[in-house]
Design a protein around this motif. Structure first.
Motif, PDB file in Angstrom:
ATOM      1  N   MET A   1      18.740  43.097  45.691  1.00 34.77           N
ATOM      2  CA  MET A   1      19.754  42.316  46.390  1.00 34.77           C
ATOM      3  C   MET A   1      20.052  41.053  45.570  1.00 34.77           C
ATOM      4  O   MET A   1      19.165  40.328  45.180  1.00 34.77           O
ATOM      5  N   SER A   2      21.266  40.822  45.305  1.00 32.35           N
ATOM      6  CA  SER A   2      21.706  39.682  44.511  1.00 32.35           C
ATOM      7  C   SER A   2      21.569  38.387  45.293  1.00 32.35           C
ATOM      8  O   SER A   2      21.632  38.371  46.518  1.00 32.35           O
ATOM      9  N   LYS A   3      21.374  37.296  44.569  1.00 31.97           N
ATOM     10  CA  LYS A   3      21.295  35.990  45.234  1.00 31.97           C
ATOM     11  C   LYS A   3      22.629  35.611  45.879  1.00 31.97           C
ATOM     12  O   LYS A   3      22.693  34.716  46.689  1.00 31.97           O
ATOM     13  N   ARG A   4      23.684  36.319  45.534  1.00 32.32           N
ATOM     14  CA  ARG A   4      25.004  36.035  46.100  1.00 32.32           C
ATOM     15  C   ARG A   4      25.364  36.976  47.247  1.00 32.32           C
ATOM     16  O   ARG A   4      26.500  37.005  47.690  1.00 32.32           O
ATOM     17  N   THR A   5      24.418  37.744  47.724  1.00 29.17           N
ATOM     18  CA  THR A   5      24.689  38.741  48.739  1.00 29.17           C
ATOM     19  C   THR A   5      25.360  38.150  49.971  1.00 29.17           C
ATOM     20  O   THR A   5      26.314  38.701  50.495  1.00 29.17           O
ATOM     21  N   PHE A   6      24.877  37.029  50.455  1.00 34.95           N
ATOM     22  CA  PHE A   6      25.414  36.420  51.676  1.00 34.95           C
ATOM     23  C   PHE A   6      26.337  35.246  51.387  1.00 34.95           C
ATOM     24  O   PHE A   6      26.709  34.515  52.298  1.00 34.95           O
ATOM     25  N   ASP A   7      26.680  35.050  50.124  1.00 32.14           N
ATOM     26  CA  ASP A   7      27.461  33.872  49.738  1.00 32.14           C
ATOM     27  C   ASP A   7      28.767  33.750  50.511  1.00 32.14           C
ATOM     28  O   ASP A   7      29.081  32.689  51.038  1.00 32.14           O
ATOM     29  N   THR A   8      29.540  34.818  50.595  1.00 31.69           N
ATOM     30  CA  THR A   8      30.839  34.724  51.268  1.00 31.69           C
ATOM     31  C   THR A   8      30.681  34.503  52.766  1.00 31.69           C
ATOM     32  O   THR A   8      31.490  33.815  53.381  1.00 31.69           O
ATOM     33  N   GLU A   9      29.615  35.069  53.367  1.00 32.49           N
ATOM     34  CA  GLU A   9      29.406  34.894  54.803  1.00 32.49           C
ATOM     35  C   GLU A   9      29.016  33.463  55.172  1.00 32.49           C
ATOM     36  O   GLU A   9      29.478  32.916  56.158  1.00 32.49           O
ATOM     37  N   ILE A  10      28.131  32.854  54.384  1.00 35.04           N
ATOM     38  CA  ILE A  10      27.649  31.518  54.758  1.00 35.04           C
ATOM     39  C   ILE A  10      28.582  30.393  54.321  1.00 35.04           C
ATOM     40  O   ILE A  10      28.514  29.299  54.856  1.00 35.04           O
ATOM     41  N   ARG A  11      29.444  30.646  53.365  1.00 33.73           N
ATOM     42  CA  ARG A  11      30.373  29.612  52.912  1.00 33.73           C
ATOM     43  C   ARG A  11      31.465  29.296  53.919  1.00 33.73           C
ATOM     44  O   ARG A  11      31.897  28.169  54.037  1.00 33.73           O
ATOM     45  N   GLY A  12      31.977  30.291  54.576  1.00 32.50           N
ATOM     46  CA  GLY A  12      33.120  30.063  55.452  1.00 32.50           C
ATOM     47  C   GLY A  12      34.374  29.908  54.612  1.00 32.50           C
ATOM     48  O   GLY A  12      34.489  30.468  53.521  1.00 32.50           O
ATOM     49  N   HIS A  13      35.315  29.111  55.124  1.00 31.72           N
ATOM     50  CA  HIS A  13      36.592  28.936  54.431  1.00 31.72           C
ATOM     51  C   HIS A  13      37.016  27.477  54.558  1.00 31.72           C
ATOM     52  O   HIS A  13      37.039  26.923  55.660  1.00 31.72           O
ATOM     53  N   ALA A  14      37.347  26.868  53.452  1.00 29.76           N
ATOM     54  CA  ALA A  14      37.772  25.470  53.457  1.00 29.76           C
ATOM     55  C   ALA A  14      39.150  25.346  54.093  1.00 29.76           C
ATOM     56  O   ALA A  14      39.986  26.239  53.970  1.00 29.76           O
ATOM     57  N   GLY A  15      39.369  24.261  54.764  1.00 29.68           N
ATOM     58  CA  GLY A  15      40.684  23.982  55.331  1.00 29.68           C
ATOM     59  C   GLY A  15      41.583  23.322  54.301  1.00 29.68           C
ATOM     60  O   GLY A  15      41.171  23.037  53.174  1.00 29.68           O
ATOM     61  N   ALA A  16      42.820  23.092  54.671  1.00 35.26           N
ATOM     62  CA  ALA A  16      43.769  22.457  53.755  1.00 35.26           C
ATOM     63  C   ALA A  16      44.810  21.681  54.562  1.00 35.26           C
ATOM     64  O   ALA A  16      45.094  22.012  55.713  1.00 35.26           O
ATOM     65  N   THR A  17      45.330  20.645  53.947  1.00 35.75           N
ATOM     66  CA  THR A  17      46.383  19.855  54.569  1.00 35.75           C
ATOM     67  C   THR A  17      47.463  19.594  53.523  1.00 35.75           C
ATOM     68  O   THR A  17      47.159  19.192  52.397  1.00 35.75           O
ATOM     69  N   LYS A  18      48.713  19.841  53.898  1.00 32.78           N
ATOM     70  CA  LYS A  18      49.845  19.508  53.024  1.00 32.78           C
ATOM     71  C   LYS A  18      50.504  18.281  53.621  1.00 32.78           C
ATOM     72  O   LYS A  18      50.801  18.228  54.814  1.00 32.78           O
ATOM     73  N   VAL A  19      50.727  17.285  52.779  1.00 31.93           N
ATOM     74  CA  VAL A  19      51.333  16.041  53.244  1.00 31.93           C
ATOM     75  C   VAL A  19      52.510  15.657  52.356  1.00 31.93           C
ATOM     76  O   VAL A  19      52.594  16.057  51.199  1.00 31.93           O
TER      77      VAL A  19
END
Length: 103
Positions: free
Chosen positions: A1-19
């Protein structure tokens, strides 16, 4: 199992704001906002009491131990008690610390 196995699950998704900004870089108004999404929880199989017990037994020795459940393959404890201070590698070792020889 790679050390990146759960990387996408635990990171979530960053938000963004356009101004909209003026010529001086000051915010005039918010045009769009995308809310962040938190990552998921990951539950480990490490047994804290077993981990502490093994560490207590090995603390005066240069040793390591890995304990797995043979039926499930779950890792229950992983302990390492090196015979040296691993933090010494952060700043670099002197000749004496490395082995005392002049190479």
């Amino acid at each position: 199992m790679s050390k990146r196995t759960f990387d996408t699950e635990i990171r979530g998704h960053a938000g963004a704001t356009k101004v909209e900004v003026n010529a001086y870089g000051r915010v005039i108004r918010e045009l769009e906002r995308e809310a962040p999404e938190p990552g998921k929880d990951v539950y480990l199989t490490i047994d804290r009491d077993l981990q502490s017990f093994i560490h207590e037994k090995l603390k005066n020795d240069s040793a390591g131990a890995a304990v797995m459940d043979v039926q499930t393959g779950d890792l229950l404890a992983l302990v390492s008690t090196p015979g040296f201070d691993p933090n010494a590698f952060n700043v670099g070792l002197t000749n004496e610390q490395w082995g005392g020889s002049d190479r």
